[in-house]
Design an enzyme around this catalytic site. Sequence first.
Site, PDB file in Angstrom:
ATOM      1  N   TYR A 228      -8.471   6.508  -3.253  1.00 58.98           N
ATOM      2  CA  TYR A 228      -8.709   7.811  -3.891  1.00 58.98           C
ATOM      3  C   TYR A 228     -10.151   7.990  -4.379  1.00 58.98           C
ATOM      4  CZ  TYR A 228      -3.708   9.035  -3.762  1.00 58.98           C
ATOM      5  OH  TYR A 228      -2.427   9.354  -3.378  1.00 58.98           O
TER       6      TYR A 228
ATOM      7  N   ILE B 155      -1.684  -7.821  -9.124  1.00 62.76           N
ATOM      8  CA  ILE B 155      -0.777  -7.309 -10.159  1.00 62.76           C
ATOM      9  C   ILE B 155       0.685  -7.655  -9.873  1.00 62.76           C
ATOM     10  CG2 ILE B 155      -0.348  -4.983  -9.211  1.00 62.76           C
ATOM     11  CD1 ILE B 155      -0.832  -3.922 -12.105  1.00 62.76           C
TER      12      ILE B 155
ATOM     13  N   ASP C 120       0.075   0.034  -4.097  1.00 60.46           N
ATOM     14  CA  ASP C 120       1.407   0.632  -3.917  1.00 60.46           C
ATOM     15  C   ASP C 120       2.189  -0.141  -2.840  1.00 60.46           C
ATOM     16  OD1 ASP C 120       3.459   2.460  -4.125  1.00 60.46           O
ATOM     17  OD2 ASP C 120       2.409   4.100  -3.120  1.00 60.46           O
TER      18      ASP C 120
HETATM   19  P1  ADP Z   1      -5.577   4.601  -5.272  1.00 64.38           P
HETATM   20  O1  ADP Z   1      -4.962   5.318  -4.112  1.00 64.38           O
HETATM   21  O2  ADP Z   1      -5.014   5.047  -6.616  1.00 64.38           O
HETATM   22  O3  ADP Z   1      -7.064   4.608  -5.224  1.00 64.38           O
HETATM   23  P2  ADP Z   1      -5.472   1.847  -4.247  1.00 64.38           P
HETATM   24  O4  ADP Z   1      -4.280   0.991  -4.156  1.00 64.38           O
HETATM   25  O5  ADP Z   1      -6.139   2.270  -2.988  1.00 64.38           O
HETATM   26  O6  ADP Z   1      -5.025   3.116  -5.145  1.00 64.38           O
HETATM   27  O7  ADP Z   1      -6.556   1.146  -5.166  1.00 64.38           O
HETATM   28  C1  ADP Z   1      -6.469   1.032  -6.554  1.00 64.38           C
HETATM   29  C2  ADP Z   1      -7.031  -0.310  -6.973  1.00 64.38           C
HETATM   30  O8  ADP Z   1      -6.031  -1.320  -6.792  1.00 64.38           O
HETATM   31  C3  ADP Z   1      -8.238  -0.791  -6.157  1.00 64.38           C
HETATM   32  O9  ADP Z   1      -9.185  -1.357  -7.050  1.00 64.38           O
HETATM   33  C4  ADP Z   1      -7.642  -1.875  -5.254  1.00 64.38           C
HETATM   34  O10 ADP Z   1      -8.605  -2.864  -4.919  1.00 64.38           O
HETATM   35  C5  ADP Z   1      -6.599  -2.444  -6.186  1.00 64.38           C
HETATM   36  N1  ADP Z   1      -5.527  -3.269  -5.601  1.00 64.38           N
HETATM   37  C6  ADP Z   1      -5.072  -3.330  -4.323  1.00 64.38           C
HETATM   38  N2  ADP Z   1      -4.070  -4.233  -4.229  1.00 64.38           N
HETATM   39  C7  ADP Z   1      -3.879  -4.744  -5.482  1.00 64.38           C
HETATM   40  C8  ADP Z   1      -3.023  -5.721  -6.046  1.00 64.38           C
HETATM   41  N3  ADP Z   1      -2.109  -6.358  -5.321  1.00 64.38           N
HETATM   42  N4  ADP Z   1      -3.140  -5.996  -7.380  1.00 64.38           N
HETATM   43  C9  ADP Z   1      -4.049  -5.354  -8.145  1.00 64.38           C
HETATM   44  N5  ADP Z   1      -4.876  -4.414  -7.669  1.00 64.38           N
HETATM   45  C10 ADP Z   1      -4.805  -4.133  -6.349  1.00 64.38           C
END
Ligand code: ADP
Length: 172
Positions: free
Chosen positions: A128, A18, A41
């Site tokens: 989460y 993203i 994040d």
């Molecule tokens: P949460 O704490 O809300 O679960 P995470 O970051 O652990 O958030 O995961 C949310 C989603 O984002 C997961 O599907 C993870 O694989 C994905 N994710 C991690 N890095 C990226 C990125 N750079 N771009 C898009 N999605 C990502």
Amino acid sequence: MGINKIGDKMIKIIKGDITNQETQAIVNAANTTLLGGGGVDGAIHRKAGKELLEECKKLNGCKTGEAKITKGYNLRSEYIIHTPGPVWKGGDKGESKLLENSYRNSFKLAKEYNIKTISFPSISTGVYRFPKELAAKIFKKVALEFQESFETIYMVCFDNQTYDIYKREMEK
Ligand code: ADP
């Protein structure tokens, strides 16, 4: 690949990082401190740069399901919308409603800023542990509600499994 299309308004499920999106806004699956963390994040904070953290410090956190906006700094997006999704605790703690709120409040804030193109990560389905199929249903429901107000809504999936789940849900 316009999975869902009304006129020229589209909801697209794509695979990728993203932080490379060029939409006017990207959404961050933040935590309630808004001070950065792991997963998406961490990736957003690393790429946006230190100024993002400085702006986030002034926001005094954000409740689960609510959303706050900052500038995008070194990202290609002008804005970042930060929303802490719920931690999955078995499903009887209002998790679905809270995830719906995260999507709805992000879209509302984007509308207020006249944002027409927006990218979401799969909120709450990483650390989460929110079940991905249910998360995809919730995303679809809220995205369809807001579709008319946006040119393109992207769901940016980081891995194949997540991508397949969202794609299947949108094709239903
Ligand atoms: P949460 O704490 O809300 O679960 P995470 O970051 O652990 O958030 O995961 C949310 C989603 O984002 C997961 O599907 C993870 O694989 C994905 N994710 C991690 N890095 C990226 C990125 N750079 N771009 C898009 N999605 C990502």
